[in-house]
Enzyme design. Structure first.
Site, PDB file in Angstrom:
ATOM      1  N   GLY A   1       3.089  -4.386   9.119  1.00 24.62           N
ATOM      2  CA  GLY A   1       2.921  -2.988   9.487  1.00 24.62           C
ATOM      3  C   GLY A   1       1.686  -2.508   8.422  1.00 24.62           C
ATOM      4  O   GLY A   1       1.896  -1.243   7.836  1.00 24.62           O
ATOM      5  N   THR A   2       0.663  -2.877   8.735  1.00 26.85           N
ATOM      6  CA  THR A   2      -0.462  -2.298   8.225  1.00 26.85           C
ATOM      7  C   THR A   2      -1.800  -2.424   9.303  1.00 26.85           C
ATOM      8  O   THR A   2      -1.735  -3.317   9.908  1.00 26.85           O
ATOM      9  CB  THR A   2      -1.046  -2.935   6.564  1.00 26.85           C
ATOM     10  OG1 THR A   2      -2.066  -2.102   6.448  1.00 26.85           O
ATOM     11  CG2 THR A   2      -1.246  -4.418   6.694  1.00 26.85           C
TER      12      THR A   2
ATOM     13  N   CYS B   1      -1.026   9.216 -17.843  1.00 26.54           N
ATOM     14  CA  CYS B   1      -1.439  10.313 -18.666  1.00 26.54           C
ATOM     15  C   CYS B   1      -3.027   9.998 -18.600  1.00 26.54           C
ATOM     16  O   CYS B   1      -3.521   8.857 -18.896  1.00 26.54           O
ATOM     17  CB  CYS B   1      -0.975  10.139 -20.072  1.00 26.54           C
ATOM     18  SG  CYS B   1      -1.850  11.160 -21.221  1.00 26.54           S
TER      19      CYS B   1
ATOM     20  N   ASN C   1       3.474  -6.639  13.543  1.00 33.11           N
ATOM     21  CA  ASN C   1       3.082  -5.208  13.973  1.00 33.11           C
ATOM     22  C   ASN C   1       3.291  -5.002  15.428  1.00 33.11           C
ATOM     23  O   ASN C   1       3.693  -5.889  16.021  1.00 33.11           O
ATOM     24  CB  ASN C   1       1.421  -5.233  13.832  1.00 33.11           C
ATOM     25  CG  ASN C   1       1.141  -3.725  13.335  1.00 33.11           C
ATOM     26  OD1 ASN C   1       1.247  -2.885  14.211  1.00 33.11           O
ATOM     27  ND2 ASN C   1       0.255  -3.609  12.518  1.00 33.11           N
TER      28      ASN C   1
ATOM     29  N   ASP D   1       5.939   4.814  -1.306  1.00 32.50           N
ATOM     30  CA  ASP D   1       7.337   4.941  -1.568  1.00 32.50           C
ATOM     31  C   ASP D   1       7.807   3.866  -2.213  1.00 32.50           C
ATOM     32  O   ASP D   1       7.238   2.930  -2.594  1.00 32.50           O
ATOM     33  CB  ASP D   1       7.932   4.900   0.012  1.00 32.50           C
ATOM     34  CG  ASP D   1       7.703   3.478   0.928  1.00 32.50           C
ATOM     35  OD1 ASP D   1       7.909   2.585   0.262  1.00 32.50           O
ATOM     36  OD2 ASP D   1       7.434   3.735   2.081  1.00 32.50           O
TER      37      ASP D   1
ATOM     38  N   GLN E   1       0.653  -1.190  -0.139  1.00 29.12           N
ATOM     39  CA  GLN E   1       0.065   0.050   0.084  1.00 29.12           C
ATOM     40  C   GLN E   1       1.056   1.251  -0.016  1.00 29.12           C
ATOM     41  O   GLN E   1       0.549   2.359  -0.001  1.00 29.12           O
ATOM     42  CB  GLN E   1      -0.868   0.013   1.251  1.00 29.12           C
ATOM     43  CG  GLN E   1      -1.677  -1.043   1.201  1.00 29.12           C
ATOM     44  CD  GLN E   1      -2.405  -1.219   2.827  1.00 29.12           C
ATOM     45  OE1 GLN E   1      -3.531  -0.623   3.133  1.00 29.12           O
ATOM     46  NE2 GLN E   1      -1.743  -2.063   3.667  1.00 29.12           N
ATOM     47  N   ASN E   2       2.056   0.983   0.115  1.00 32.16           N
ATOM     48  CA  ASN E   2       3.167   2.264   0.210  1.00 32.16           C
ATOM     49  C   ASN E   2       3.430   2.713  -1.124  1.00 32.16           C
ATOM     50  O   ASN E   2       3.515   2.130  -2.047  1.00 32.16           O
ATOM     51  CB  ASN E   2       4.162   1.826   0.782  1.00 32.16           C
ATOM     52  CG  ASN E   2       4.335   1.335   2.331  1.00 32.16           C
ATOM     53  OD1 ASN E   2       3.058   1.685   2.914  1.00 32.16           O
ATOM     54  ND2 ASN E   2       4.931   0.514   2.975  1.00 32.16           N
TER      55      ASN E   2
ATOM     56  N   ALA F   1       8.917  -4.402  12.875  1.00 29.44           N
ATOM     57  CA  ALA F   1       9.294  -5.303  11.678  1.00 29.44           C
ATOM     58  C   ALA F   1      10.689  -5.538  11.303  1.00 29.44           C
ATOM     59  O   ALA F   1      11.022  -6.443  10.777  1.00 29.44           O
ATOM     60  CB  ALA F   1       8.323  -4.802  10.548  1.00 29.44           C
TER      61      ALA F   1
ATOM     62  N   HIS G   1      -1.527   0.949  -4.480  1.00 31.06           N
ATOM     63  CA  HIS G   1      -2.117   2.537  -4.022  1.00 31.06           C
ATOM     64  C   HIS G   1      -1.186   3.533  -5.064  1.00 31.06           C
ATOM     65  O   HIS G   1      -1.118   4.628  -4.803  1.00 31.06           O
ATOM     66  CB  HIS G   1      -1.681   2.909  -2.727  1.00 31.06           C
ATOM     67  CG  HIS G   1      -2.944   2.365  -1.878  1.00 31.06           C
ATOM     68  ND1 HIS G   1      -2.837   2.383  -0.470  1.00 31.06           N
ATOM     69  CD2 HIS G   1      -4.049   1.515  -2.057  1.00 31.06           C
ATOM     70  CE1 HIS G   1      -3.888   1.763   0.255  1.00 31.06           C
ATOM     71  NE2 HIS G   1      -4.549   1.348  -0.801  1.00 31.06           N
TER      72      HIS G   1
HETATM   73  P1  NAD Z   1      -1.303   2.897   8.930  1.00 36.28           P
HETATM   74  O1  NAD Z   1      -0.666   4.083   9.303  1.00 36.28           O
HETATM   75  O2  NAD Z   1      -2.832   3.031   8.983  1.00 36.28           O
HETATM   76  O3  NAD Z   1      -0.694   1.580   9.958  1.00 36.28           O
HETATM   77  C1  NAD Z   1       0.537   1.512  10.192  1.00 36.28           C
HETATM   78  C2  NAD Z   1       0.526   0.380  10.832  1.00 36.28           C
HETATM   79  O4  NAD Z   1       1.947   0.039  11.183  1.00 36.28           O
HETATM   80  C3  NAD Z   1      -0.120   0.479  12.415  1.00 36.28           C
HETATM   81  O5  NAD Z   1      -0.965  -0.699  12.419  1.00 36.28           O
HETATM   82  C4  NAD Z   1       1.192   0.494  13.144  1.00 36.28           C
HETATM   83  O6  NAD Z   1       0.927  -0.295  14.553  1.00 36.28           O
HETATM   84  C5  NAD Z   1       2.200  -0.395  12.479  1.00 36.28           C
HETATM   85  N1  NAD Z   1       3.657  -0.218  12.583  1.00 36.28           N
HETATM   86  C6  NAD Z   1       3.985   1.307  12.927  1.00 36.28           C
HETATM   87  N2  NAD Z   1       5.452   0.857  13.148  1.00 36.28           N
HETATM   88  C7  NAD Z   1       5.770  -0.270  12.835  1.00 36.28           C
HETATM   89  C8  NAD Z   1       7.031  -1.061  12.824  1.00 36.28           C
HETATM   90  N3  NAD Z   1       8.339  -0.503  13.123  1.00 36.28           N
HETATM   91  N4  NAD Z   1       6.807  -2.301  12.657  1.00 36.28           N
HETATM   92  C9  NAD Z   1       5.973  -2.807  12.461  1.00 36.28           C
HETATM   93  N5  NAD Z   1       4.567  -2.499  12.324  1.00 36.28           N
HETATM   94  C10 NAD Z   1       4.510  -1.030  12.552  1.00 36.28           C
HETATM   95  O7  NAD Z   1      -0.782   2.347   7.594  1.00 36.28           O
HETATM   96  P2  NAD Z   1      -1.560   1.500   6.482  1.00 36.28           P
HETATM   97  O8  NAD Z   1      -2.288   0.477   6.879  1.00 36.28           O
HETATM   98  O9  NAD Z   1      -0.447   1.201   5.190  1.00 36.28           O
HETATM   99  O10 NAD Z   1      -2.634   2.486   5.663  1.00 36.28           O
HETATM  100  C11 NAD Z   1      -2.154   3.847   5.461  1.00 36.28           C
HETATM  101  C12 NAD Z   1      -2.345   4.483   4.141  1.00 36.28           C
HETATM  102  O11 NAD Z   1      -1.567   5.927   3.971  1.00 36.28           O
HETATM  103  C13 NAD Z   1      -1.743   3.364   2.867  1.00 36.28           C
HETATM  104  O12 NAD Z   1      -2.931   3.603   2.072  1.00 36.28           O
HETATM  105  C14 NAD Z   1      -0.520   4.024   2.273  1.00 36.28           C
HETATM  106  O13 NAD Z   1      -0.779   3.954   1.052  1.00 36.28           O
HETATM  107  C15 NAD Z   1      -0.461   5.539   2.914  1.00 36.28           C
HETATM  108  N6  NAD Z   1       0.920   5.852   3.402  1.00 36.28           N
HETATM  109  C16 NAD Z   1       2.016   5.375   2.646  1.00 36.28           C
HETATM  110  C17 NAD Z   1       3.243   5.663   3.331  1.00 36.28           C
HETATM  111  C18 NAD Z   1       4.495   5.170   2.650  1.00 36.28           C
HETATM  112  O14 NAD Z   1       4.494   4.977   1.391  1.00 36.28           O
HETATM  113  N7  NAD Z   1       5.493   4.920   3.309  1.00 36.28           N
HETATM  114  C19 NAD Z   1       3.222   6.249   4.507  1.00 36.28           C
HETATM  115  C20 NAD Z   1       2.193   6.680   5.089  1.00 36.28           C
HETATM  116  C21 NAD Z   1       0.868   6.195   4.641  1.00 36.28           C
HETATM  117 ZN    ZN Z   2      -1.155  10.326 -23.310  1.00 32.49          ZN
END
Ligand code: NAD
Ligand code: ZN
Length: 241
Positions: A176-177, A117, A202, A94, A91-92, A220, A109
């Protein structure tokens, strides 16, 4: 013989936390300095594309500097040494999985270093700024690029492939979600329904509690590499018999 043939690893913001990136619900989070309605909806983009491009161009400048951590690297280790098909569904936005050398990555995502485009679907991969001035190289129309980030109200990417993976995996790992963002929070139930073992990494057990066979609580970057080591040891032990 390995215990598993088909592994799906779902990741969320938590896997990138130890690389210094704030998670979504973090007070200091990059997303929280702006209202979601201003930067992450298709209506906002239609209203003020320059503003939305600026936001993601700025985020790009931050994200290009970030390095993967031990959890991302452990996925590479597993993919290189464990004899199974191993897919990463993230979902990240990055690109730390790519930077760590992971393969078979599905960005449901979208990803920060891409723009799409809206006229012809051409995907541009770039760490440079994208603006309304840009002309698409494929259809030659100007001003149609949108950050390749899934905005609220848009369909997720690669869902057909991901759905097929969830139905056929025998191990589903979530790292980590938070288990509150739809539809990624339903993936564990699909995998369980099709008889996969399910494990969550998590800081705490999440809302999807009952669908996981096992919870590994902790950072993690510490817990997941240990798990990978154990899996690899197990496989080696079986091979030695
Ligand atoms: P979220 O922020 O809702 O949840 C993060 C989860 O990770 C929590 O349950 C937390 O307890 C856990 N966590 C935090 N630190 C941790 C660690 N060191 N080890 C293990 N677990 C850990 O994130 P989500 O569920 O990914 O949903 C958020 C939305 O925001 C996603 O759709 C994503 O696309 C976007 N987002 C992306 C980024 C990125 O690309 N790095 C950053 C922030 C949000
Ligand atoms: Zn185009």
């Amino acid at each position: 013989m390995a215990k598993y043939n088909n592994i799906v690893i779902l990741t969320g913001a938590g896997i990138s936390a130890e690389s210094g990136l704030a998670t979504f619900r973090d007070e200091e989070g990059m997303w929280n300095k702006h209202r979601v309605e201003d930067v992450a909806t298709i209506q906002a983009f239609a209203r003020n594309p320059e503003y939305v491009h600026d936001f993601y161009n700025e985020m790009k400048k931050d994200l290009i500097k970030v390095e993967p951590n031990a959890a991302h690297l452990a996925i590479t280790e597993l993919q290189k040494n464990y004899p199974a098909k191993i897919s990463v569904v993230t979902q990240n936005v990055d690109t730390l999985h790519e930077k760590a050398g992971n393969e078979n990555i599905y960005h449901i995502h979208g990803q920060i270093n891409q723009a799409v485009c809206m006229n012809c679907g051409n995907v541009l991969t770039t760490w440079n700024d994208v603006t309304t001035e840009d002309v698409c190289q494929q259809c030659h129309v100007q001003g149609m690029f949108k950050p390749n980030i899934v905005f609220f109200g848009e369909n997720l990417l690669c869902m057909n492939e991901v759905d097929a993976l969830l139905r056929s995996c025998d191990l589903f790992v979530s790292i980590g979600t938070s288990g509150v963002v739809f539809p990624a929070n339903t993936f564990v139930r699909t995998a369980k329904y099709y008889n996969a073992d399910t494990i969550e990494f998590n800081l705490k057990a999440t809302a999807n509690n009952y669908a996981f066979d096992r919870h590994v609580i902790g950072k993690a970057g510490e817990t997941f590499p240990k798990f990978v080591e154990e899996l690899l040891q197990e496989t080696k032990a079986v091979a030695d018999i």
